[in-house]
Write a protein that holds these residues in place. Structure first.
Motif, PDB file in Angstrom:
ATOM      1  N   LEU A  77       0.921  -1.132   0.081  1.00  0.00           N
ATOM      2  CA  LEU A  77       0.036  -0.018  -0.013  1.00  0.00           C
ATOM      3  C   LEU A  77       0.842   1.281  -0.080  1.00  0.00           C
ATOM      4  CD1 LEU A  77      -2.833  -1.215   2.495  1.00  0.00           C
ATOM      5  CD2 LEU A  77      -3.020  -0.655   0.022  1.00  0.00           C
ATOM      6  N   TYR A  80       1.858   1.797  -3.369  1.00  0.00           N
ATOM      7  CA  TYR A  80       0.759   1.989  -4.298  1.00  0.00           C
ATOM      8  C   TYR A  80       0.504   3.728  -3.977  1.00  0.00           C
ATOM      9  CZ  TYR A  80      -4.466   3.022  -4.718  1.00  0.00           C
ATOM     10  OH  TYR A  80      -5.723   3.655  -5.015  1.00  0.00           O
ATOM     11  N   HIS A  84       0.796   7.078  -6.719  1.00  0.00           N
ATOM     12  CA  HIS A  84      -0.064   7.908  -6.854  1.00  0.00           C
ATOM     13  C   HIS A  84       0.499   9.472  -7.014  1.00  0.00           C
ATOM     14  CE1 HIS A  84      -3.716   6.270  -7.952  1.00  0.00           C
ATOM     15  NE2 HIS A  84      -3.615   5.146  -7.070  1.00  0.00           N
ATOM     16  N   ALA A 113      -1.163   0.682 -10.550  1.00  0.00           N
ATOM     17  CA  ALA A 113      -1.156   0.909  -9.011  1.00  0.00           C
ATOM     18  C   ALA A 113      -2.123   0.072  -8.398  1.00  0.00           C
ATOM     19  CB  ALA A 113      -1.417   2.245  -8.610  1.00  0.00           C
ATOM     20  N   SER A 114      -3.451  -0.215  -9.323  1.00  0.00           N
ATOM     21  CA  SER A 114      -4.497  -0.789  -8.726  1.00  0.00           C
ATOM     22  C   SER A 114      -4.254  -2.312  -8.501  1.00  0.00           C
ATOM     23  CB  SER A 114      -5.666  -0.785  -9.697  1.00  0.00           C
ATOM     24  OG  SER A 114      -5.682  -1.640 -10.766  1.00  0.00           O
ATOM     25  N   LEU A 116      -1.284  -3.312  -6.832  1.00  0.00           N
ATOM     26  CA  LEU A 116      -0.931  -3.125  -5.691  1.00  0.00           C
ATOM     27  C   LEU A 116      -1.881  -3.345  -4.540  1.00  0.00           C
ATOM     28  CD1 LEU A 116       2.069  -0.731  -6.482  1.00  0.00           C
ATOM     29  CD2 LEU A 116       2.290  -2.911  -6.561  1.00  0.00           C
ATOM     30  N   ARG A 117      -3.003  -2.300  -4.719  1.00  0.00           N
ATOM     31  CA  ARG A 117      -3.930  -2.276  -3.747  1.00  0.00           C
ATOM     32  C   ARG A 117      -4.586  -3.462  -3.511  1.00  0.00           C
ATOM     33  NH1 ARG A 117      -8.275   2.460  -2.798  1.00  0.00           N
ATOM     34  NH2 ARG A 117      -9.422   1.469  -0.935  1.00  0.00           N
ATOM     35  N   THR A 164       3.493  -4.990 -12.180  1.00  0.00           N
ATOM     36  CA  THR A 164       2.572  -4.618 -10.930  1.00  0.00           C
ATOM     37  C   THR A 164       1.636  -5.958 -10.797  1.00  0.00           C
ATOM     38  OG1 THR A 164       1.027  -2.998 -11.813  1.00  0.00           O
ATOM     39  CG2 THR A 164       3.155  -2.375 -10.429  1.00  0.00           C
ATOM     40  N   ALA A 168       2.956  -7.830  -7.589  1.00  0.00           N
ATOM     41  CA  ALA A 168       2.179  -7.647  -6.553  1.00  0.00           C
ATOM     42  C   ALA A 168       1.456  -8.901  -5.807  1.00  0.00           C
ATOM     43  CB  ALA A 168       0.991  -6.595  -6.722  1.00  0.00           C
TER      44      ALA A 168
END
Length: 486
Positions: A77, A80, A84, A113-114, A116-117, A164, A168
């Motif tokens: 996170l 992430y 951003h 990035a999504s 990673l979350r 990612t 991830a």
């Protein structure tokens, strides 16, 4: 653009939490595909350095596998959040080295990035099971454990998201990772390494090993220290990697070539179908494994569709990705342009109608003007080869069974699309199309929650979704005896 404006541009590899330059000064140079100008260079690591990276990841695994899911999630996170924070710079770096229009690059940063979350959260759900025993004096069940060091070979067309999506999942599962990015786009991978380091992934959990993919694959496939291999790229290379991995019996995940059909039935809104086809064909300038590679349109609306598609296509702006109005950027190299032209020439020689602007209007040697190939036939190369260019082959069909058979007549089975408003047709196409993914009345079929992947010679395994960690987990069965009688 200049190096001085980029805080995330690093001309070093990242191994074991250290930034390194090869002692032999071997380098890979990286060029801007829109202008041909040199951006910079990265180390072309030799076998000894690759082996050192394998050792670093192997050593880190002994610690990382025992970290709590909370610690893993916190670091993913933080990574992430870093993406951003630097989203605009990441997008501009991508456009610089890959050529992607800046709007698409911004979208890819969010998309990358999504993952990673998603996997930060999904790591908590790597659940085992309790199995009801037949003997009440034993307990049996399963636990999920990380497979080990995972190597990833990633492509240039999505230089952030393809990293990612793999990394991830592996990190959330407790694996450590080795990434060998495409030589055309290593700086995106290294920018991720900078942000990963800041997020606390700085002890060999995430390594970026720059240099030749052939040498990297040879070294990771030959050693038992690497237990999983994930690859996104051509089917030809994927076959070779599977063969190379056989001696050490690795877990292999392969996202390989595509030949996506886009089927337009006679019961739809033509303008909506045209917009869907435009988006499915021309994203990333056609350099996309899920891009529409063959468009089938019902004969009753065929000429109308061609006219509207051509009008929309010819209005698309071709140019440098940094221009906010650009919709189609350069191809990755001049070889890609030559291949695209050869596909057009072959189709023209066999009687296809070639519709579009003259290639002489292209703004540079690595640009290809979007082209419609009307009346393509199965004998034409555009029917069987993944063009990876802004080329749209279109032909007509008369009935559903006919077009399903034509769509399935390929060794590939990644993505497919169908536009119809009839419920019975939707069910028929969804079940009849031999593809790992079917988009109905939409081309927007990806996301972190999606089990992305293909069948047949388009790959093995799935990335993303709740099954995305399965490629990096082993199921261990346990049986505990000697329990007191109840």
């Amino acid at each position: 653009m200049s190096n001085s404006t980029m805080t995330l541009l690093r001309e070093q590899a990242y191994v074991g939490g250290r930034w390194i330059v090869a002692e032999d000064k071997a380098r890979k140079w990286v060029n801007d595909p829109a202008t041909g100008e040199t951006i910079g260079h990265v180390p072309d690591l030799n076998a000894a350095y690759i082996d050192g990276a394998i050792d670093a990841a192997h050593h880190a695994f002994s610690t990382w596998r025992h970290t709590s899911v909370v610690e893993r999630a916190d670091k993913l996170l933080a990574w992430y959040d870093g993406m951003h924070e630097y989203a605009e710079e990441l997008a501009r770096l991508m456009t610089w080295e890959q050529g992607k229009p800046i709007g698409e690059a911004r979208g890819e940063v969010d998309y990358a990035a999504s993952f990673l979350r998603w996997f930060a959260e999904e790591g908590r759900r790597a659940n085992g099971s309790t199995i009801p025993p037949e003997n009440t004096q034993i307990a049996i069940g399963t636990v999920k454990e990380p497979v080990g060091v995972a190597a990833m070979i990633t492509p240039w067309n999505f230089p952030l998201a393809m990293i990612t999506r793999k990394v991830a999942a592996a990190l959330a599962a407790g694996c450590t990772t080795l990434v060998n990015p495409a030589n055309q786009t290593p700086f995106c991978a290294l920018s991720l390494a900078i942000l990963a380091e800041r997020a606390g992934l700085n002890n060999g959990e995430f390594n970026v090993v720059t240099g030749a993919g052939k040498l990297f694959s040879e070294r990771v496939c030959a050693t038992d220290k690497v237990r999983a291999l994930s690859f996104t790229g051509s089917t030809t290379v994927g076959r070779q990697l599977i063969r190379q991995s056989a001696d050490t019996v690795k877990c292999t995940a392969m996202e390989l070539g595509g030949n996506a059909p886009f089927i337009v039935c006679d019961d739809i809104d033509i303008d909506a179908a045209v917009e869907g086809a435009i988006a499915a064909k021309f994203q990333t300038s056609g350099q996309d494994c899920v891009a529409a590679n063959r468009i089938y349109v019902h004969r009753s609306i065929y000429e109308d569709f061609i006219g509207r598609f051509a009008e929309r296509m010819n209005a698309m702006k071709v140019g440098n990705g940094f221009d906010e109005d650009t919709e189609i950027g350069p191809l990755i190299n001049e070889d890609a342009v030559e291949k695209a032209q050869s596909l057009i020439d072959d189709a023209r020689d066999q009687g296809a109608r070639i519709i579009g602007r003259e290639q002489g209007a292209a703004p540079g040697s690595q640009f290809f003007m979007p082209t419609l190939v009307a009346d393509f036939t199965p004998d034409m190369q555009v029917s069987s080869e993944e063009s990876f260019a802004p080329i749209a082959p279109i032909c007509s069909f008369d009935d559903d069974d006919e077009v399903i058979a034509a769509a399935n007549d390929t060794i590939f089975g990644l993505a497919s699309y169908v536009y119809t408003h009839t419920d019975a047709r939707i069910r028929k196409f969804m079940r009849g199309l031999e593809y790992g993914m079917v988009g109905v009345n939409t081309m927007d079929i990806t996301g972190p929650h999606v089990p992305f992947g293909g069948i047949k010679q388009s790959g093995l395994g799935r990335e993303g979704g709740h099954v995305g960690m399965d490629e990096y987990l082993e199921t261990k069965y346990y049986c505990i005896g000697g329990l007191p009688a109840v």
